[in-house]
Design a protein around this motif. Structure first.
Motif, short mmCIF file in Angstrom:
data_model
loop_
_atom_site.label_atom_id
_atom_site.label_comp_id
_atom_site.label_asym_id
_atom_site.label_seq_id
_atom_site.Cartn_x
_atom_site.Cartn_y
_atom_site.Cartn_z
N ILE A 30 0.87 -1.18 0.00
CA ILE A 30 0.00 0.00 0.00
C ILE A 30 0.90 1.22 0.00
O ILE A 30 1.62 1.48 0.98
N CYS A 31 0.89 1.96 -1.10
CA CYS A 31 1.79 3.12 -1.20
C CYS A 31 1.15 4.39 -0.67
O CYS A 31 1.84 5.40 -0.45
N ALA A 32 -0.18 4.37 -0.45
CA ALA A 32 -0.85 5.54 0.14
C ALA A 32 -2.25 5.17 0.59
O ALA A 32 -2.92 4.34 -0.03
N GLY A 33 -2.68 5.81 1.66
CA GLY A 33 -4.08 5.75 2.07
C GLY A 33 -4.72 7.10 1.79
O GLY A 33 -4.07 8.14 1.92
N VAL A 34 -5.99 7.07 1.37
CA VAL A 34 -6.71 8.32 1.08
C VAL A 34 -7.91 8.41 2.03
O VAL A 34 -8.77 7.53 2.02
#
Length: 356
Positions: A30-34
Motif C-alpha cells: 500500500i503506497c498511500a491511504g486516502v
C-alpha cells in the motif's frame, strides 16, 4: 511482481487490505491511504506506518498500479467516475451503486470513459466455495439446477447462485418474505459478546426462478456471518448428485451411489507447525490449494488477497476476474431480491443496459 496500490477509505473492510499487505509484504504494497480529512489521514498514517493523505492527486503521485475503493455505497459512483476520468484502474470493494438507476448510469459512464474496473466479490475465491465450484466443474453433479444458501446475503449470495448455476444475464421471478426472531448475541465485528443479551434478528427468505428453469433459494439471518450458535448451510443440486454442506453425494460411471466429504487441510492443528490453511481434498484430489500458504490468513483474507492478485493480472493483461458488468448484474438482482423480501410481492427482473 509486487502489486502496488492505494486504498481510498478506511474501516472494517479496508482493514483487510492493510492486514494482507502486512502479512504478504513480498506480494502487496500500500503506497498511500486516502482519507476524508487531514486529521483522519494523520491518524491512519500513524496507526498503519505508511503515507496517508486527504488529497487523491497526492496519493496518485505515488504511481500505484491501481486504486482499491472502500467507501460507502452512497458515494461509490462519484469516486468511480472520478477515477475513470483519471484513467486509474479501480478495484471497487462496495456494491457499485445505491439503486438500479445509478447502476445503469455507472455502466454508461464506464462505456464513455473506457473505465478499467473490477469489483471485490470475493466469496467464490474462498476455499470452500472454490472447492465446490471445482467439484461442479469436474462434472460430479452433472448439470446443476438448484441452489440453496443459508450463509450469505444480498449480492454475495446472488454472485454464488449465478456461478453455481452457470447463469448469465437471464431474467428471473423473485418471491420473498422477511421474518423477525430472537437470538442471543455471541460474536460480531466488534468481537465476542458474553453478556447474554438477546437481540432481534432479521431472517430473509427468497426464491428466484430463472428463465432457463434453474432455481435459487435464500434463507439468511443477519447473525449468520459471525454467530457461534447460528450455522451456515449449503445445498447444491445437480442431475447426478448434490453437495450438502461439506458432503458430496453422486453417481459414479457405473451409476453406483458414492458419498464423500470435503477434507479441509489446516496445518498446525495438534502439532507445532505454524497454523495455515493448506487446501481442500475431495476423493484423492486437491480441489483447492491456498495460493498464499503458509501465510496465516483466514478464509476471507485468502479470498481478498486472491482479488488483489486478480486485479494485478487484470492491470497487466486485461484479463477479468470479476468485471463491473458481472458486479452490476449481481447487484441489480440483489436489489430486486431485497425489494421482494421487503414488500412480500412477486418481482420480475428486466434486462438492464449492461446485459443488452
Amino acid at each position: 511482481m509486487k502489486a502496488k496500490f492505494i486504498v481510498i477509505g478506511y474501516g472494517w473492510r479496508a482493514d483487510f487490505y492493510y492486514r494482507i499487505a502486512r502479512m504478504l509484504p513480498e506480494q502487496f504494497e500500500i503506497c498511500a491511504g486516502v482519507l476524508r480529512t487531514a486529521e483522519r489521514a494523520e491518524e491512519v498514517s500513524e496507526k498503519e506506518g505508511l503515507f496517508a493523505t486527504c488529497d487523491l492527486e497526492e496519493a496518485l503521485a505515488k504511481k500505484p498500479d491501481f486504486a482499491v475503493l472502500c467507501v460507502p455505497r452512497t458515494i461509490v459512483k462519484e469516486y468511480l467516475v472520478r477515477l475513470m476520468e483519471l484513467q486509474v484502474p479501480v478495484l471497487c470493494e462496495t456494491p457499485p451503486g445505491k439503486d438500479s438507476a445509478e447502476l445503469n448510469e455507472l455502466w454508461a459512464e464506464a462505456q464513455r470513459l473506457n473505465g478499467r474496473v473490477q469489483v471485490v466479490e470475493q466469496y467464490f475465491l474462498q476455499p470452500y466455495y472454490a472447492g465446490a465450484l471445482e467439484v461442479i466443474k469436474k462434472g460430479f453433479l452433472g448439470e446443476v439446477s438448484e441452489v440453496m444458501l443459508s450463509a450469505l446475503h444480498g449480492y454475495h449470495a446472488v454472485s454464488m447462485y449465478r456461478k453455481f448455476l452457470n447463469i448469465g444475464y437471464e431474467n428471473c421471478t423473485i418471491q420473498g418474505q422477511k421474518f423477525i426472531s430472537d437470538v442471543t448475541a455471541t460474536n460480531g465485528r466488534k468481537g465476542f459478546d458474553y453478556s447474554g443479551k438477546v437481540v432481534k434478528m432479521d431472517r430473509d427468505w427468497a426464491a428466484m426462478s430463472f428463465e432457463n428453469g434453474k432455481t435459487a433459494f435464500l434463507d439468511f439471518g443477519g447473525e449468520q456471518y459471525f454467530s457461534t450458535i447460528r450455522t451456515r448451510r449449503w445445498n447444491i443440486r445437480g442431475v447426478r448428485g448434490e453437495i450438502n454442506d461439506s458432503t458430496v453425494r453422486f453417481l459414479n460411471r457405473e451409476n453406483m451411489p458414492v458419498q464423500q466429504d470435503f477434507r479441509r487441510m489446516d496445518i498446525g492443528i495438534n502439532n507445532n507447525s505454524e497454523w495455515a490453511h493448506k487446501g481442500i481434498m475431495f476423493l484423492d484430489e486437491e480441489v483447492y490449494a491456498n495460493p498464499f500458504y503458509p501465510a496465516r490468513l483466514n478464509d476471507d483474507e485468502i479470498a481478498v488477497a486472491s482479488c488483489l492478485c486478480g486485479m494485478q493480472e487484470y492491470v497487466m493483461t486485461g484479463k477479468d476476474f470479476y468485471p463491473l458488468k458481472e458486479a452490476l448484474q449481481d447487484t441489480y438482482l440483489s436489489f430486486e431480491m431485497e425489494r421482494a423480501i421487503e414488500s412480500g410481492e412477486t418481482v420480475r427482473t428486466e434486462t438492464q443496459s449492461w446485459a443488452k
